[in-house]
Design an enzyme around this catalytic site. Structure first.
Site, PDB file in Angstrom:
ATOM      1  N   CYS A   1       0.854  -1.173   0.000  1.00 30.45           N
ATOM      2  CA  CYS A   1       0.000   0.000   0.000  1.00 30.45           C
ATOM      3  C   CYS A   1       0.901   1.238   0.000  1.00 30.45           C
ATOM      4  O   CYS A   1       1.809   1.340   0.842  1.00 30.45           O
ATOM      5  CB  CYS A   1      -0.906   0.005   1.232  1.00 30.45           C
TER       6      CYS A   1
ATOM      7  N   ASP B   1      -0.333  -5.820   0.322  1.00 25.74           N
ATOM      8  CA  ASP B   1      -1.601  -6.108  -0.338  1.00 25.74           C
ATOM      9  C   ASP B   1      -1.394  -7.374  -1.161  1.00 25.74           C
ATOM     10  O   ASP B   1      -0.337  -7.577  -1.764  1.00 25.74           O
ATOM     11  CB  ASP B   1      -2.007  -4.973  -1.281  1.00 25.74           C
TER      12      ASP B   1
ATOM     13  N   VAL C   1       5.645 -14.085 -24.137  1.00 31.79           N
ATOM     14  CA  VAL C   1       6.453 -13.578 -23.037  1.00 31.79           C
ATOM     15  C   VAL C   1       7.276 -14.737 -22.476  1.00 31.79           C
ATOM     16  O   VAL C   1       6.782 -15.863 -22.345  1.00 31.79           O
ATOM     17  CB  VAL C   1       5.594 -12.904 -21.938  1.00 31.79           C
ATOM     18  N   GLU C   2       8.530 -14.475 -22.181  1.00 29.13           N
ATOM     19  CA  GLU C   2       9.387 -15.503 -21.573  1.00 29.13           C
ATOM     20  C   GLU C   2       9.007 -15.574 -20.101  1.00 29.13           C
ATOM     21  O   GLU C   2       9.006 -14.566 -19.403  1.00 29.13           O
ATOM     22  CB  GLU C   2      10.864 -15.128 -21.777  1.00 29.13           C
ATOM     23  N   SER C   3       8.661 -16.758 -19.619  1.00 26.83           N
ATOM     24  CA  SER C   3       8.022 -16.895 -18.307  1.00 26.83           C
ATOM     25  C   SER C   3       8.925 -16.526 -17.134  1.00 26.83           C
ATOM     26  O   SER C   3       8.440 -15.993 -16.140  1.00 26.83           O
ATOM     27  CB  SER C   3       7.446 -18.291 -18.123  1.00 26.83           C
TER      28      SER C   3
ATOM     29  N   GLU D   1      -5.244  -0.624  -8.505  1.00 27.16           N
ATOM     30  CA  GLU D   1      -5.528  -0.306  -9.904  1.00 27.16           C
ATOM     31  C   GLU D   1      -4.238  -0.039 -10.676  1.00 27.16           C
ATOM     32  O   GLU D   1      -4.083  -0.483 -11.818  1.00 27.16           O
ATOM     33  CB  GLU D   1      -6.452   0.922  -9.992  1.00 27.16           C
TER      34      GLU D   1
END
Length: 154
Positions: free
Chosen positions: A52, A59, A74-76, A94
């Site tokens: 936070c 969080d 995407v390469e993991s 958000e």
């Protein structure tokens, strides 16, 4: 089956320190060996953590990312390190959720991407964040994300 070209990757197969922030995290991509087919790739992060920005308290979220790749995947390992970089990063739910989506869209230029970020309550209410680039292409099997809304004891 062809071999994936990994020559441009800087993290896979190497010992890499966790990035200090999401901005410093390096997201990497590899060529999509199935380009021309529409299929969904799903990444689920059931224990996402950030801080936070007001209190510094942790969080937690369950994040589901679905995308239909175009030229790249995407390469993991780089994705895992990127997501881990939020552990000591202060940002609102958000901001974390949308930043993840924006970085992936910028990197991959996917045909379609959505993110569902299911944040656990702190202070009494969960804050869930949903976003997608647009309508998914027709004919693609797109399973529900399968994350129930938070119910508490009710």
């Amino acid at each position: 089956m062809s071999m994936t070209d990994t020559s441009s990757l800087s993290q896979l197969g190497r010992q890499v320190d966790a990035p200090a922030s999401p901005e410093e995290a390096v997201l990497e991509k590899v060529p999509n060996g199935n380009q021309g087919m529409d299929y969904v790739v799903r990444f689920t992060t059931p224990e996402f953590t950030s801080l936070c920005p007001m209190t510094g308290q942790p969080d937690f979220a369950h994040i589901v990312i679905d995308y239909i790749p175009d030229a790249h995947l995407v390469e993991s390992k780089s994705l895992k390190l990127f997501l881990h970089s939020f552990r000591n990063h202060g940002a609102f739910h958000e901001d974390c959720s949308i930043y993840i989506a924006k970085r992936l869209v910028e990197l991959l230029e996917p045909k379609w991407l959505r993110i569902g970020a299911y944040w656990y309550p702190r202070g009494g209410i969960p804050i869930d964040v949903f976003w997608q680039t647009g309508e998914a292409p027709k004919g693609v099997w797109l399973p529900e994300q399968g994350v129930a809304t938070y119910r508490g004891r009710g």
